[in-house]
Design an enzyme around this catalytic site. Structure first.
Site, short mmCIF file in Angstrom:
data_model
loop_
_atom_site.label_atom_id
_atom_site.label_comp_id
_atom_site.label_asym_id
_atom_site.label_seq_id
_atom_site.Cartn_x
_atom_site.Cartn_y
_atom_site.Cartn_z
N ARG A 27 0.84 -1.20 0.00
CA ARG A 27 0.00 0.00 0.00
C ARG A 27 0.88 1.26 0.00
O ARG A 27 1.59 1.52 0.98
CB ARG A 27 -0.89 -0.01 1.25
CG ARG A 27 -1.71 1.23 1.41
CD ARG A 27 -2.35 1.33 2.78
NE ARG A 27 -3.08 2.58 2.87
CZ ARG A 27 -3.45 3.14 3.99
NH1 ARG A 27 -3.19 2.57 5.15
NH2 ARG A 27 -4.12 4.27 3.98
N HIS A 89 -9.40 10.18 11.71
CA HIS A 89 -9.90 11.49 11.28
C HIS A 89 -11.42 11.57 11.24
O HIS A 89 -11.96 12.61 10.89
CB HIS A 89 -9.34 11.81 9.89
CG HIS A 89 -7.89 11.46 9.74
ND1 HIS A 89 -6.90 12.04 10.50
CD2 HIS A 89 -7.25 10.54 8.95
CE1 HIS A 89 -5.72 11.52 10.17
NE2 HIS A 89 -5.91 10.61 9.23
N ASP A 96 -14.74 7.82 21.84
CA ASP A 96 -15.53 7.54 23.05
C ASP A 96 -15.04 6.27 23.75
O ASP A 96 -15.00 6.21 24.98
CB ASP A 96 -17.02 7.42 22.70
CG ASP A 96 -17.65 8.78 22.43
OD1 ASP A 96 -17.02 9.81 22.72
OD2 ASP A 96 -18.80 8.81 21.93
N HIS A 109 1.22 6.85 14.13
CA HIS A 109 1.06 6.86 12.68
C HIS A 109 2.41 6.64 12.04
O HIS A 109 3.43 7.16 12.53
CB HIS A 109 0.50 8.21 12.20
CG HIS A 109 -0.85 8.49 12.76
ND1 HIS A 109 -1.99 7.86 12.31
CD2 HIS A 109 -1.23 9.31 13.76
CE1 HIS A 109 -3.02 8.30 13.00
NE2 HIS A 109 -2.59 9.16 13.90
N LEU A 110 2.40 5.90 10.94
CA LEU A 110 3.64 5.69 10.17
C LEU A 110 4.07 6.99 9.52
O LEU A 110 5.22 7.40 9.59
CB LEU A 110 3.38 4.62 9.10
CG LEU A 110 3.09 3.22 9.65
CD1 LEU A 110 2.25 2.42 8.66
CD2 LEU A 110 4.38 2.49 9.97
N SER A 111 3.11 7.65 8.86
CA SER A 111 3.38 8.93 8.21
C SER A 111 3.14 10.05 9.22
O SER A 111 2.71 9.78 10.35
CB SER A 111 2.46 9.10 6.99
OG SER A 111 1.12 9.25 7.42
N ARG A 120 -6.50 15.23 7.08
CA ARG A 120 -5.75 14.37 8.03
C ARG A 120 -5.24 15.18 9.23
O ARG A 120 -4.59 14.63 10.13
CB ARG A 120 -4.56 13.72 7.33
CG ARG A 120 -4.96 12.73 6.26
CD ARG A 120 -3.76 12.01 5.69
NE ARG A 120 -4.03 11.56 4.33
CZ ARG A 120 -4.63 10.42 4.01
NH1 ARG A 120 -5.00 9.57 4.94
NH2 ARG A 120 -4.85 10.10 2.75
#
Ligand code: DQA
Length: 157
Positions: A27, A89, A96, A109-111, A120
């Site tokens: 991906r 997001h 909750d 997060h990877l990015s 984002r």
């Protein structure tokens, strides 16, 4: 016979992964890297073991399943590390569920979403997290494990 000391084993760190992360490796590798989710799991297991913790490692493409995993973590985990992927997001339900946790929750997060598209830049997860680590690829997960180990050590001291 001497009584065995009653050593209570630490509960595992639960590492949760949201939608499309099952396809890591193929991906958008220019954004997310070439490591597969299985590769991330292996590296997390080794890092957690070095700190004396075990992990549970899960992935789901479904919002409700992620909510249920977080609910289970309330009593079955010593901490949660979550990459909610796109649900970061959008999901008030994930937020909750995180708010009901009494154990630390680290958003990863990877990015680095802050450097990407405007949509984002909002993170519902951040509002329910102890802290956030983003932008370091696989290392975001490993740094989160280090952070959890430090938090739990502080709590015990
Ligand atoms: C991601 C960032 C999200 O914006 C995106 O939807 C993902 C992956 C990351 O790890 O960088 O699926 O959470």
């Amino acid at each position: 016979m001497a009584k065995k000391p009653n050593k209570t084993k630490a509960l595992p760190i639960h590492i949760l992964n949201g939608p499309n992360l099952n396809l890591l490796g193929s991906r958008e590798p220019d954004i997310y890297g070439k490591t597969t989710l299985a590769g991330i799991e292996k590296a997390c297991r080794a890092r957690a073991e070095a700190h004396g913790f075990s992990i549970l490692f899960d992935q789901s493409n479904k919002e409700g399943e992620l909510v249920e995993m977080i609910q289970r973590a309330r009593t079955a985990s010593s901490a949660v590390i979550i990459n909610a992927a796109a649900y970061t997001h959008t999901s008030v339900a994930v937020l909750d569920a995180l708010k009901m946790l009494t154990v630390p929750a680290i958003e990863v997060h990877l990015s680095n979403p802050a450097r990407r598209e405007n949509f984002r830049h909002t993170s519902y997860v951040a509002m329910g997290a102890t802290g956030t680590i983003a932008g370091f690829g696989l290392n975001s997960y490993l740094l989160a494990i280090d952070a959890v180990a430090a938090l739990l050590k502080d709590k015990k001291a």
